[in-house]
Design a protein around this motif. Sequence first.
Motif, short mmCIF file in Angstrom:
data_model
loop_
_atom_site.label_atom_id
_atom_site.label_comp_id
_atom_site.label_asym_id
_atom_site.label_seq_id
_atom_site.Cartn_x
_atom_site.Cartn_y
_atom_site.Cartn_z
N THR A 6 0.84 -1.20 0.00
CA THR A 6 0.00 0.00 0.00
C THR A 6 0.87 1.25 0.00
N VAL A 7 0.46 2.24 -0.79
CA VAL A 7 1.14 3.54 -0.77
C VAL A 7 0.19 4.57 -0.19
N GLN A 8 0.69 5.73 0.12
CA GLN A 8 -0.11 6.75 0.80
C GLN A 8 -0.06 8.07 0.04
N TRP A 9 -1.23 8.61 -0.28
CA TRP A 9 -1.34 9.92 -0.90
C TRP A 9 -1.95 10.90 0.09
N THR A 10 -1.78 12.17 -0.17
CA THR A 10 -2.31 13.20 0.71
C THR A 10 -3.65 13.71 0.16
N LEU A 11 -4.70 13.52 0.95
CA LEU A 11 -6.04 13.91 0.54
C LEU A 11 -6.27 15.40 0.80
N GLN A 30 -11.89 17.84 7.50
CA GLN A 30 -11.26 17.05 8.56
C GLN A 30 -12.13 15.87 8.97
N ALA A 31 -13.44 16.05 8.93
CA ALA A 31 -14.34 14.94 9.24
C ALA A 31 -14.22 13.82 8.22
N LEU A 32 -13.81 14.18 7.02
CA LEU A 32 -13.65 13.19 5.95
C LEU A 32 -12.22 12.63 5.89
N GLY A 33 -11.40 13.04 6.84
CA GLY A 33 -10.05 12.48 6.93
C GLY A 33 -8.97 13.27 6.24
N ALA A 34 -9.29 14.48 5.78
CA ALA A 34 -8.29 15.31 5.09
C ALA A 34 -7.69 16.32 6.05
N ASN A 35 -6.39 16.51 5.94
CA ASN A 35 -5.71 17.52 6.73
C ASN A 35 -5.10 18.61 5.85
N ALA A 64 -4.80 27.06 13.39
CA ALA A 64 -5.48 26.61 14.60
C ALA A 64 -6.04 25.20 14.44
N ALA A 65 -6.42 24.86 13.21
CA ALA A 65 -6.99 23.54 12.94
C ALA A 65 -5.93 22.52 12.52
N GLY A 66 -4.68 22.96 12.40
CA GLY A 66 -3.63 22.06 11.93
C GLY A 66 -3.82 21.66 10.48
N MET A 67 -4.35 22.58 9.69
CA MET A 67 -4.71 22.30 8.29
C MET A 67 -3.68 22.89 7.34
N GLY A 68 -3.15 22.06 6.44
CA GLY A 68 -2.24 22.54 5.42
C GLY A 68 -2.98 22.94 4.16
#
Length: 282
Positions: A6-11, A30-35, A64-68
Amino acid sequence: MTGQATVQWTLSGFGDEIDDDPVLQIAVLQALGANHIEVRSAWGTNIVDLTSEQLAELKKLLDAAGMGVSAIASPIGKVDVTLPVEHEVERLRRAANAAQVLGSRYIRIFSFYYGEGVAVESIRDDVIERMRALADVAEESGVVLLHENEKDIFGDTPDRVLDIIESVNSPALKVAWDPANFVQVGVKPFDEGYAKLRPHLEYLQVKDARFADAVVVPAGEGDGDLLRTVEALKADGFEGFASLEPHLAGAHGLGGFSGPTAFGMAARAFAKVVNEAGVETK
């Protein structure tokens, strides 16, 4: 699922497809798993028109939300090619400033509309001139431009996208892959475009559409070859952003809208595709 590791992409995702309020944009993503978030507009104002105070406030909310921020989804190049070169150069400088403030290295752009009855070949040199000028700004600013294959612009087919990328020949100009847009201009995305554009493909926009009626549908439910594309990208070692741009509730010249519920449907549809391909998102 394939037998490979498995590889990992950024959502990520276009926040303004959820709501005008960036607080709600962040919460739903964020509720959907994206940062990460792709910023096209906030508080109903396009990213290139936000004031310095608004950009600072948006940065504060994101931090504040740690969101990129995966990319600045600018409207650069979504104008008629007859406008002066300086028109979009100036707007790109504002987009580059937004990218710097918000901490993103990517800016999405387009390759110009043209008038009804105008032969697309006749605008090629003007397009290349403008794209080169934009790439010069990007190189100076330390950002990377992502050309989106929007329908009805010069670069709406794989061959013309490749012509732009190779002619400009800048490390600051790459490809954002939008399968739905290819479908809407009659292109089979994977069969007709993937091999040509993969060396320049830097960013995946998650949107699907049907050939029959050109309607945008959730990922994997149309003719955009999402599963084959994801499997090929995985095999090629792609490790970048996958940005949800569902367009499930409506679209207009500068973007589209889905709302929180439809955006969630789009995220779940894409999750099915990447799970089948053996790709994780973070």
